[in-house]
Design a protein around this motif. Sequence first.
Motif, mmCIF file in Angstrom:
data_model
loop_
_atom_site.group_PDB
_atom_site.id
_atom_site.type_symbol
_atom_site.label_atom_id
_atom_site.label_comp_id
_atom_site.label_asym_id
_atom_site.label_seq_id
_atom_site.Cartn_x
_atom_site.Cartn_y
_atom_site.Cartn_z
ATOM 1 N N MET A 169 -20.335 -22.468 -19.633
ATOM 2 C CA MET A 169 -20.620 -23.870 -19.721
ATOM 3 C C MET A 169 -20.891 -24.421 -18.396
ATOM 4 O O MET A 169 -20.655 -24.033 -17.194
ATOM 5 C CB MET A 169 -19.231 -24.511 -20.297
ATOM 6 N N CYS A 170 -21.556 -25.676 -18.450
ATOM 7 C CA CYS A 170 -21.674 -26.651 -17.365
ATOM 8 C C CYS A 170 -20.614 -27.585 -16.877
ATOM 9 O O CYS A 170 -20.428 -27.756 -15.828
ATOM 10 C CB CYS A 170 -23.150 -27.087 -17.505
ATOM 11 N N PHE A 171 -20.146 -28.271 -17.855
ATOM 12 C CA PHE A 171 -19.072 -29.376 -17.809
ATOM 13 C C PHE A 171 -18.577 -29.798 -19.094
ATOM 14 O O PHE A 171 -19.025 -29.528 -20.224
ATOM 15 C CB PHE A 171 -19.648 -30.538 -16.922
ATOM 16 N N ASP A 172 -17.420 -30.484 -19.149
ATOM 17 C CA ASP A 172 -16.951 -31.093 -20.494
ATOM 18 C C ASP A 172 -17.848 -32.310 -20.741
ATOM 19 O O ASP A 172 -17.705 -33.327 -20.262
ATOM 20 C CB ASP A 172 -15.523 -31.434 -20.225
ATOM 21 N N GLU A 175 -19.503 -33.531 -8.699
ATOM 22 C CA GLU A 175 -18.276 -32.665 -9.310
ATOM 23 C C GLU A 175 -18.842 -31.804 -10.500
ATOM 24 O O GLU A 175 -18.670 -30.485 -10.666
ATOM 25 C CB GLU A 175 -17.130 -33.333 -9.597
ATOM 26 N N HIS A 176 -19.721 -32.697 -11.514
ATOM 27 C CA HIS A 176 -19.917 -31.920 -12.698
ATOM 28 C C HIS A 176 -21.274 -31.223 -12.471
ATOM 29 O O HIS A 176 -21.963 -30.780 -13.536
ATOM 30 C CB HIS A 176 -20.081 -33.080 -13.713
ATOM 31 N N ARG A 177 -21.844 -31.288 -11.231
ATOM 32 C CA ARG A 177 -23.131 -30.384 -10.854
ATOM 33 C C ARG A 177 -24.299 -31.086 -11.724
ATOM 34 O O ARG A 177 -24.930 -30.376 -12.067
ATOM 35 C CB ARG A 177 -22.771 -28.821 -11.095
ATOM 36 N N ILE A 178 -24.320 -32.381 -11.859
ATOM 37 C CA ILE A 178 -25.480 -32.925 -12.502
ATOM 38 C C ILE A 178 -26.658 -33.290 -11.616
ATOM 39 O O ILE A 178 -26.373 -34.089 -10.820
ATOM 40 C CB ILE A 178 -24.607 -34.447 -13.444
ATOM 41 N N ASP A 179 -27.803 -32.752 -11.863
ATOM 42 C CA ASP A 179 -28.984 -33.053 -11.216
ATOM 43 C C ASP A 179 -29.635 -34.268 -11.702
ATOM 44 O O ASP A 179 -30.322 -34.917 -10.972
ATOM 45 C CB ASP A 179 -29.786 -31.749 -11.389
#
Length: 163
Positions: free
Chosen positions: A52-55, A138-142
């Motif tokens: 998964m990537c994040f919640d 933190e959620h590694r969102i680009d």
Amino acid sequence: MSDTVTIRLAKENMKFSAAHFTIFSASERERLHGHNFRVEVDIDARMLGNGMCFDYGIYKDRVVALCRELNEWTILPTRSMHLRIEEDGAHVFASFDGTRIPFLRSDVLLLPIENATLEEFAAWFLARLGEDRAVLHEHRIDAIEVRVFSGPGQSAGRRARFD
């Protein structure tokens, strides 16, 4: 295989109803009318390594909350070069091309946008979703793209990168 995934959030409750008018020039605008707007969000993020990537429930809830902020208002732009807004107690007056248009203050949402358009609504959502850069990191969102629809087949989207 790519380490990046795009999550699309397009839930039935990501919507708002609002009245507005679009300003085309210093002397031309639409009549006041309303839409049932729908919002979709694409989030590009890097995988965590656990499948998964994040919640993304966090972002579904955030988009729904932002929709609620806009729901059932007459939206007036505060940054328009052609519209002057005056507040007088229980009333708001929008002055356009020599005409003073009265509204009840309790019916108006003054939004810090240039025009009440799909393009500006999408930018507003995008700015609000991108406010907390630490959480995005933190959620590694680009990147995030927001698309706002005023009806089937008519939308505008705005995209921002956060890397």
